[in-house]
Design an enzyme around this catalytic site. Structure first.
Site, short mmCIF file in Angstrom:
data_model
loop_
_atom_site.label_atom_id
_atom_site.label_comp_id
_atom_site.label_asym_id
_atom_site.label_seq_id
_atom_site.Cartn_x
_atom_site.Cartn_y
_atom_site.Cartn_z
N GLY A 175 0.81 -1.21 0.00
CA GLY A 175 0.00 0.00 0.00
C GLY A 175 0.84 1.26 0.00
N SER A 227 4.48 -5.66 -3.75
CA SER A 227 4.25 -4.23 -3.89
C SER A 227 5.01 -3.45 -2.82
CB SER A 227 2.73 -3.95 -3.84
OG SER A 227 2.46 -2.64 -4.29
N TYR A 228 4.33 -2.63 -1.99
CA TYR A 228 5.04 -1.88 -0.97
C TYR A 228 5.61 -2.80 0.12
CZ TYR A 228 6.49 2.19 1.68
OH TYR A 228 7.26 3.12 2.33
N ASP A 274 2.34 -5.71 -15.40
CA ASP A 274 2.04 -4.70 -14.38
C ASP A 274 2.77 -3.41 -14.74
OD1 ASP A 274 1.53 -3.29 -12.00
OD2 ASP A 274 3.22 -4.24 -10.96
N HIS A 315 0.04 -7.22 -11.36
CA HIS A 315 0.67 -6.81 -10.10
C HIS A 315 0.55 -7.88 -9.02
CE1 HIS A 315 2.27 -3.73 -7.45
NE2 HIS A 315 1.30 -3.94 -6.58
#
Length: 467
Positions: free
Chosen positions: A89, A185-186, A389, A441
């Protein structure tokens, strides 16, 4: 020396007392664990494995407590490793994404009335521990409301380590188990940062955590090279014009989180005027549409480049799964079964927290120094990228990892899933990199079979299959 009957009796009573104390301590631990056992989730199919969920307090003064969900391995869980999964996020839930639409054993049906089994679940290989971190994500909470406005990388890593230590106290059978940390991701920040905290803790602990390795997908890694690689991906995949590409390269300082107004306006122009109505998390797929015809949007995902607001889909997959999660996990009967929301949080459970995302206080400019520490520490490190992605694209990851200047052990080659190319891979001294062909992603959502094979190879420490 011959003991009298009285002395023998005293020794016997002392032994009885010691045994009783030991048993009592085990009972306390077992009772705490048993209180977290999930008996049955609403609409859940019958399964052979055990599940647990609940809260672990990581800061008693602030009243910060993190929510977890453990799905044990479906066969021989005592012989399988513990795999921690984190979503990014920052502010997004591992229950919403990792557990419910990626690697967990269940999927939510399209009416949010129940669950169905995911045959490509990673709990066929390992015990899966989904952690909602930091406080404010999903069901995790803090009694100190200011915590929601000043979270950042450092506190997230420290709270996650505190969670793991306290959780292992609650589940002592996992104490000597092999531990792997995974995410996407994050979580490209969260996973290495937690690994670093564990490595530092282990240096001074008599009871070290048996951390063996990490694996991250489409991972935010280094501000400058991630941004450069992202803009390059957009241009090389014909998402932006030559003119916009040159403007971005010439105007933006890719090192910083906050860009100039001129750079921001070029980003905005690219997204509003040149991208078109695409799913940036999978550029070859249409987005989810609401019943009123408007486009449904994922919560803003803070990244080193510009935030995006999109959903994701691929042919054969339902693009609206996040929407079903937000219905299902707000049901009182589901929360009761999960032992969740016990403090009656004054806001709805959401897949991502806008408050956390907008108020993130500290973020590492680059995670590459931690990679060097992990490599020196002998951890198994795998990095993978879904190659369609555009949010944290494969070019971004390749540019970033290239800065490590690692020697090649096994040169670039295609790897296979059911006689089809699953992607490409290269094995370096200290790190394995792999792409997943046609994945967006969230790699396990789009390519579940390939993702499971990738995970099995990672756990075994074996290169991906060449045929």
């Amino acid at each position: 020396m011959v003991m009298t009957k009285r002395q023998i009796f005293v020794v016997f009573m002392v032994l009885v007392l010691l045994v009783a104390l030991v048993c009592a301590s085990h009972v306390t631990i077992n009772e705490e664990e048993e209180a977290d056992r999930i008996l049955q989730l609403p609409g859940q199919p019958k399964v052979s494995f055990q599940q647990y969920s609940g809260y672990v307090t990581v800061n008693h003064v602030a009243g910060r407590a993190l929510f977890y969900w453990l799905t044990e391995a479906d066969h021989n869980p005592l012989s399988k490793p513990l795999v921690i999964w984190l979503n990014g996020g920052p502010g997004c839930s591992s229950v919403a994404y990792g557990a419910s639409e990626e690697i967990g054993p269940f999927r939510i049906n399209n009416t949010a009335s129940g669950l169905y089994y995911n045959k490509f679940s990673w709990n066929t290989v390992a015990n899966l521990l989904f952690l909602e971190t930091p406080a404010g994500v999903g069901f995790s909470y803090s009694n100190q409301s200011s915590d929601l406005f000043n979270s950042g990388d450092r506190r997230t890593a420290k709270d996650s380590l505190e969670f793991l230590l306290r959780w292992l106290d609650r589940f002592p059978r996992y104490n000597q188990r092999e531990v792997y940390i995974t995410g996407e991701s994050y979580a490209g920040h969260y996973v290495p940062q937690l690994a670093k905290e564990i490595m530092m803790y282990n240096k001074h602990s008599k009871h070290p955590i048996n951390l063996k390795g990490i694996m991250v997908g489409n991972a935010v890694t280094d501000n400058y090279y991630d941004n450069l690689g992202t803009v390059t991906y957009w241009w090389s995949h014909a998402m932006i014009s030559d003119k916009t590409y040159r403007q971005l390269i010439n105007t933006c300082d890719f090192t910083h989180q906050k860009e100039s107004n001129e750079c921001d306006s070029v980003y905005s122009y690219a997204m509003d005027q040149e991208f078109g109505n695409i799913d940036q998390y999978n550029i070859y797929a249409p987005p989810c549409n609401k019943s009123d015809g408007s486009k449904a949007t994922r919560q803003t995902m803070r990244l080193p480049h510009r935030p995006h607001q999109t959903f994701r889909q691929m042919s054969g997959y339902d693009p609206c799964t996040e929407k079903y999660a937000e219905i299902y996990y707000n049901r009182p009967d589901v929360q009761k079964a999960l032992h969740a929301n016990i403090t009656k949080i004054p806001y709805k459970w959401t897949a991502c927290s806008e408050v956390l995302n907008r108020n993130w206080k500290d973020t590492d400019v680059s995670i590459l120094p931690i990679y060097r520490e992990m490599i020196a520490g002998g951890l198994r490190i795998w990095v993978f990228s879904g190659d369609v992605d555009s949010v944290v694209p494969v070019t971004a990851t390749r540019y970033s990892l290239a800065q490590l200047k690692l020697e090649t052990k096994i040169p670039w080659y295609p790897w296979y899933v059911k006689k089809q190319v699953g992607g490409w891979t290269e094995v370096y001294e200290g790190l394995t990199f792999a792409t997943v062909r046609g994945a967006g992603h969230e790699v396990p959502l789009f390519k579940p079979r390939a993702a499971l094979l990738l995970f099995k190879s990672f756990i075994r420490g074996e290169p991906l299959p060449k045929s």
